[in-house]
Enzyme design. Structure first.
Site, PDB file in Angstrom:
ATOM      1  CE  LYS A 247       6.041  19.653 -48.119  1.00 44.57           C
ATOM      2  NZ  LYS A 247       6.653  18.933 -47.383  1.00 44.57           N
ATOM      3  CD  GLU A 335      12.772   5.989 -39.723  1.00 43.42           C
ATOM      4  OE1 GLU A 335      11.738   6.886 -39.752  1.00 43.42           O
ATOM      5  OE2 GLU A 335      13.034   5.323 -40.416  1.00 43.42           O
ATOM      6  NE  ARG A 363       9.457   2.679 -40.981  1.00 45.32           N
ATOM      7  CZ  ARG A 363       9.700   3.556 -42.276  1.00 45.32           C
ATOM      8  NH1 ARG A 363       9.731   4.385 -42.126  1.00 45.32           N
ATOM      9  NH2 ARG A 363       9.262   2.615 -43.759  1.00 45.32           N
TER      10      ARG A 363
END
Length: 589
Positions: A247, A335, A363
């Site tokens: 990244k 979640e 969610r």
């Protein structure tokens, strides 16, 4: 800065005409272009820098848009946008009326699926693959690129589990960079790390799910990527390619400080250094008020637990993870698990603060109802990024929370007007109110330079009068009270206008509402949430139930998905800015 190769590419068809030996140069131009634009316009940086070679290889090998490419965690997709005809518009990324920061089906035929939240790519790609099979289109390829830690989400495994028992023409590419917005956590991360090091002795988990597994391979080796993708095109059924990337690849600071450079704000494109912060003292961010307050409370109350699904930096639970790590948990992009994990802790007498962005709590709606509210478990939901959030746009606005939570029994809903109110409701909630509570607060900074005042308990269901009046009552919820106050102050002869901060959406301060309905002929409600089913609707229900005949006007976010722009621009677009409120209040007054 020259972008000779990139400027010649207006579609993937142009890309496929580039000689393979020139693709490395194109990769450098793409990196430089993204860095150049994001340095001045802001946006997500590290994730897209990490998939430059992968983006090139995918469009080089596959016949997009006929072959369907789905990106998971859409902030990976900047290079994809540049290669699919949006180069000249890229400087408008995440700006009002500009490009979306995420893949968007309304923006391009190359965006096969809209994504803003994580872990949806496998399910969507499988649906597309099954559709192609049913239509007899056996040659169409379907590619899901899942990365930035989203493979660990339950939905990703639901998709893998289903795909493994089909003969769908599906390729799942794991962009394995060991980090989402914050470093990845959990046993799956440990497993993938062992796979990369060649020390994993157990059976391959993806092969066990009936995927044809390849890798891990270097995600920055273009010739290898192209060769492997070409090979995989000829293999039938579900396939899994494990790709290792870095990244922030290509910008030293972004590689070395991946959390900061996920979305770094403005920086020097040549040196990579962040622009210095303003020396002017500013009010704290609401997320930091939460983060410091939970540490303050947890040091005195040993039962307090902090929980976040993969957002310790964004939510500022990082402070508790640093100071009290044994009672602070990052559960990954999960979640649903976060909510039921909190419920389990609550059954044992602990006091869980479940800190989730408003848009992400959507969610876990079933878990909020069945696992928390139905059992009346005292989970404290701290909903960061409520209201309009700005440049991340329609997938991230936290405008639905009031409406989707208000109908749930046993649940208290509170919106603090300022940072002191946030601290005080957190203090009140951990004392024990006998029910779960949702505390919604916005993205960004508050208004108070010194909000760390002694704690004060807030009686449940009570409101505050901010200004007295005689004929028109304005009822607001949360931090939008600031705009309302400024608007009323700008209205001439405003002595007849009263302003109340209702604080609690549920339970409403019914005693005050009876007085208001008996004393004021006109009522305006103002909220930074959806006007359908929100706070204003709650007041309307009260008026109807008690047979009042007041003239009531609801001001909120209209019944549409709001796009991206600054919070100020978006408030103006829906009439929630100061001038918009002046006009609406003045017209009704």
């Amino acid at each position: 800065m020259k972008f000779n190769l990139l400027n010649s590419i207006d579609s993937p068809n142009d890309l496929r005409l580039v000689h393979t030996e020139d693709l490395k140069k194109l990769a450098k131009e793409l990196r430089d272009y993204i860095i150049h634009v994001v340095a001045t316009k802001e946006g997500h940086l590290g994730a897209s820098l990490g998939v430059i070679e992968l983006s090139i290889a995918l469009h080089y090998v596959y016949d997009t848009p006929n072959d369907l490419l789905i990106w998971d965690v859409g902030h990976q997709a900047y290079a994809h946008k540049l290669l699919t005809g949006r180069r000249d518009q890229f400087h408008t990324n995440r700006q009002l009326h500009g490009l979306s920061g995420f893949p968007n089906r309304n923006e391009s035929i190359y965006d096969a699926f809209g994504v803003g939240h994580s872990s949806t790519s496998i399910s969507a790609a499988l649906g597309m693959a099954i559709a192609s099979k049913l239509e007899g289109n056996v040659d169409r390829q379907h590619i899901a690129v899942i990365g930035d830690a989203s493979i660990a989400s339950g939905m990703a495994f639901e998709g893998l589990n289903h795909a493994g028992v089909t003969d769908a023409n599906l390729l799942v590419i794991l962009n394995d960079n060991a980090i989402g917005i914050d470093p990845s956590i959990g046993s799956l991360k440990q497993y993938l790390t062992q796979v990369k090091k060649g020390t994993q002795k157990q059976d391959n988990i993806f092969e066990a799910l009936n995927f044809n597994y390849s890798g891990p391979i270097d995600g920055h080796n273009l010739p290898l990527l192209i060769s492997e993708l070409k090979r995989l095109k000829s293999i039938k059924g579900p396939k899994f390619l494990h790709v290792i990337t870095t990244k922030g690849k290509g910008l030293k600071q972004a590689e070395e400080n991946q959390v900061t450079y996920h979305a770094p704000g403005k920086f020097n494109a040549k040196t990579g250094e962040l622009h210095p912060k303003s020396a002017v003292e500013q009010a704290p961010k609401f997320q930091d008020v939460f983060g410091h307050t939970i540490v303050e409370l947890a040091k005195k109350n040993k039962k307090i637990i902090g929980i976040t699904p993969a957002m310790p930096t964004g939510s500022s639970l990082k402070y508790m993870m640093r100071d009290i790590p044994e009672r602070a948990f990052d559960v990954g992009i999960a979640e649903q698990h976060a909510v039921t994990f909190a419920a389990g802790l609550a059954t044992q007498g602990f006091i869980p603060f479940c800190n989730i962005y408003s848009t992400f709590l959507q969610r876990a709606y079933d878990q909020v109802i069945h696992d928390v509210a139905l059992q009346k478990l005292a989970v404290i939901f701290c909903l960061d990024r409520s209201g309009l959030v700005g440049e991340d746009g329609s997938t991230h606005h936290g405008v639905f929370d009031i409406a989707y939570l208000r109908c749930i029994p046993n649940l208290v809903i509170f919106a603090p007007r300022n940072e002191i109110e946030l601290r005080n409701i957190m203090f009140t909630a951990q004392l024990g109110i006998g029910t779960p509570i949702a505390i919604r607060y916005p993205r960004g900074r508050g208004t108070l330079l010194d909000c760390k005042q002694p704690f004060s308990e807030i009686p449940i269901g009570t409101s505050v009068c901010l200004k007295t009046g005689t004929d028109l009552a304005v009822l607001s919820i949360g931090t939008i009270a600031k705009n309302v106050t400024e608007a009323i102050n700008l209205i001439p002869n405003n002595k007849n206008i009263a302003h109340y901060d209702m604080r609690f959406i549920k339970p409403l301060d019914e005693g005050l509402l009876h007085k208001i309905c008996s004393s004021f002929s006109k009522i305006i409600t103002v909220e930074d949430g959806c006007s359908n089913g929100g706070f204003g609707s709650a007041v309307l229900e009260f008026i109807s139930k008690n047979n009042y005949s007041n003239n009531i006007h609801i001001i909120g976010v209209p019944d549409q998905f709001i796009k991206h722009g600054t919070i100020e621009e978006l408030q103006k677009s829906v009439g929630l800015d100061v001038n918009g409120l002046v006009n609406q209040i003045h017209e009704i007054n």
